[in-house]
Enzyme design. Structure first.
Site, PDB file in Angstrom:
ATOM      1  N   GLY A 177       6.634 -10.889   6.530  1.00  0.00           N
ATOM      2  CA  GLY A 177       7.914 -10.689   5.873  1.00  0.00           C
ATOM      3  C   GLY A 177       9.074 -10.779   6.837  1.00  0.00           C
ATOM      4  O   GLY A 177      10.144 -11.303   6.497  1.00  0.00           O
TER       5      GLY A 177
ATOM      6  N   ARG B 235       6.160 -11.033  -2.543  1.00  0.00           N
ATOM      7  CA  ARG B 235       7.137 -10.027  -2.128  1.00  0.00           C
ATOM      8  C   ARG B 235       8.560 -10.474  -2.473  1.00  0.00           C
ATOM      9  O   ARG B 235       8.869 -11.663  -2.440  1.00  0.00           O
ATOM     10  CB  ARG B 235       6.992  -9.762  -0.630  1.00  0.00           C
ATOM     11  CG  ARG B 235       5.612  -9.211  -0.283  1.00  0.00           C
ATOM     12  CD  ARG B 235       5.379  -9.081   1.208  1.00  0.00           C
ATOM     13  NE  ARG B 235       6.222  -8.048   1.789  1.00  0.00           N
ATOM     14  CZ  ARG B 235       6.216  -7.721   3.079  1.00  0.00           C
ATOM     15  NH1 ARG B 235       5.393  -8.370   3.900  1.00  0.00           N
ATOM     16  NH2 ARG B 235       6.993  -6.778   3.538  1.00  0.00           N
TER      17      ARG B 235
ATOM     18  N   ASP C 249       6.489   2.375   7.922  1.00  0.00           N
ATOM     19  CA  ASP C 249       5.255   1.629   8.181  1.00  0.00           C
ATOM     20  C   ASP C 249       4.082   2.541   8.512  1.00  0.00           C
ATOM     21  O   ASP C 249       2.925   2.098   8.479  1.00  0.00           O
ATOM     22  CB  ASP C 249       5.461   0.632   9.328  1.00  0.00           C
ATOM     23  CG  ASP C 249       6.221  -0.605   8.876  1.00  0.00           C
ATOM     24  OD1 ASP C 249       6.252  -0.877   7.652  1.00  0.00           O
ATOM     25  OD2 ASP C 249       6.798  -1.303   9.733  1.00  0.00           O
TER      26      ASP C 249
END
Length: 431
Positions: free
Chosen positions: A90, A118, A316
């Site tokens: 990403g 996404r 994350d």
């Protein structure tokens, strides 16, 4: 069966810094020397995309040794002959769209099946308001997307969420187009782009007000100078080894040369709130970033409530925080983490399903999860959905004596941490 941890280790280079170092070196004028780059698949995707644009960017070497990037300036980039394949990354797709928005040619950005699922309009909408054009070639708000750049004007963008990828895409578009830009976000997101630009002499600053945090890049007509950088260790990777040490029965683990940027150390702060014994030593500055050694000792963890301002600096690491919560005393509740549903997988659903599959107590919330800790043996099979952070987080529990956990896809860890399983096994065997 008790488990003693001991070791003095390093983790691979930081993924976020590696992506940016490669992009800036390719946009610079002159020879950049980079070492300690993360050799993971995501960063190799960034290097491959830059090569497809005519840049002299070698793949990050497996041993972290130095590479030389011979930059000819961003104006020398050329239209690619084929779609730019960003793999699973990403960061590659979103930051590169910022740079491509400033280039006077058309290119197609795509990726693997996971990345194509996404959302991308959060990036394309502010760039379109600067004058770039985007054409969605398949599903709405998804890759593949054709980018036609050039002729950009400045923007003062107010982002609805704190996102380093949104902020960086706009800043990089302004950098490439040599126009002033600013991005205001409700809270400070990762600031690696600003730090690296500042270290290179760009007119970038951060302002805090009642409206949020504003990153400002002035118009800068100077050529971007080359970099000389050793990338520090990735704190997200260090979090998995720290979790292993926290859940051990005795000993101590030292992880050397870890990036200690405050926008990236949320996991370690939250682990301390859980009564985790860990601290930083030997702080120094590298390339505009703080770097320290991390020392971790086994701990009796307590449940915590996590939400709001806790989330951006630990987004994350929520999967590995969930692993700690499964072994902590009490009920941990994590909220305000809805962004996890549009990561490499729906990480909220994936973590809860995996915890239940191995016998832990967990439930989903719309924007988070609830986990009830316990100390009974955990057994079962974890479905990772190809998500490297799910695999590595549950790999920590699988490594602990007494548990019998199978990870369905260990190979996906190579996206961000090549050699993870070997290092994990060596720590367990050496304990």
């Amino acid at each position: 069966m008790s488990f003693r941890i001991s070791g003095d280790v390093r983790v691979p280079g930081d993924k976020s810094v590696t992506h940016r170092a490669l992009m800036f070196a390719a946009a610079a004028q002159g020879e950049s020397r980079l070492s300690g780059l993360l050799p993971g698949e995501d960063c190799r995707s960034t290097a491959a995309v830059l090569r497809a644009l005519g840049c002299d960017v070698p793949p990050p070497p497996a041993d972290g040794s130095e590479i030389v990037v011979r930059g000819r300036g961003i104006d020398a980039w050329r239209a690619p002959a084929e779609p730019l394949d960003c793999g699973n990354s990403g960061t590659t797709s979103r930051l590169m769209m910022g740079l491509l928005a400033s280039r006077p040619f058309a290119s197609v950005v795509t990726g693997d099946a996971s990345l194509r699922g996404r959302p991308m309009r959060r990036i394309t909408e502010p760039l379109a308001s600067m004058g770039a054009r985007f054409r969605e070639l398949d599903a709405p708000d998804r890759l593949p997307i054709e980018v036609t750049g050039g002729g950009l004007h400045g923007i003062d963008y107010v982002s609805p969420k704190a996102s380093a990828q949104i902020k960086s895409a706009v800043l990089l578009a302004g950098l490439g187009a040599r126009v002033p830009v600013s991005v205001t976000e409700p809270a400070l997101s990762r600031d690696h782009t600003e730090r690296m630009l500042s270290a290179l002499g760009a007119p970038v600053r951060t302002e805090t007000s009642a409206d949020g945090v504003r990153a400002v890049l002035g118009a800068w007509g100077e050529p971007l100078p080359p970099l000389d950088l050793r990338v520090p260790g990735d704190p997200s990777s260090a979090a998995f080894l720290a979790a292993l040490a926290l859940l051990a029965d005795a000993g101590e683990l030292r992880i050397r040369g870890v990036l200690a940027n405050p926008t990236r150390t949320g996991f370690f702060s939250l682990a301390r709130l859980m009564m985790g014994l860990l601290h930083w030593e030997r702080g120094r500055a590298v390339g505009g970033e703080p770097v320290s050694d991390l020392v971790v000792r086994p701990s009796r963890l307590k449940a915590v409530q996590i939400g709001g301002d806790d989330i951006p600096a630990a987004i994350d690491e929520i999967p590995v925080l969930a692993i700690l919560a499964a072994r902590a005393e009490g009920e941990t509740r994590i909220t305000g983490a809805g962004e996890l549903r549009v990561k490499e997988s729906d990480r909220i659903a994936a973590v809860v399903a995996a915890l239940r599959a191995i016998g832990a107590e967990a439930e989903e919330l719309e924007d988070g999860l609830v986990i009830r800790g316990g100390d009974h043996p955990l057994r079962g099979r974890v479905t990772t959905h190809g998500d490297h952070r799910i695999a590595m987080a549950f790999g920590v529990l699988a490594a602990l004596p007494g548990n019998e956990i199978e990870i369905d896809d260990r190979q996906c860890a190579a996206v961000s941490f090549p050699g993870y399983w070997e290092l994990l096994d060596s720590l367990v065997r050496g304990g």
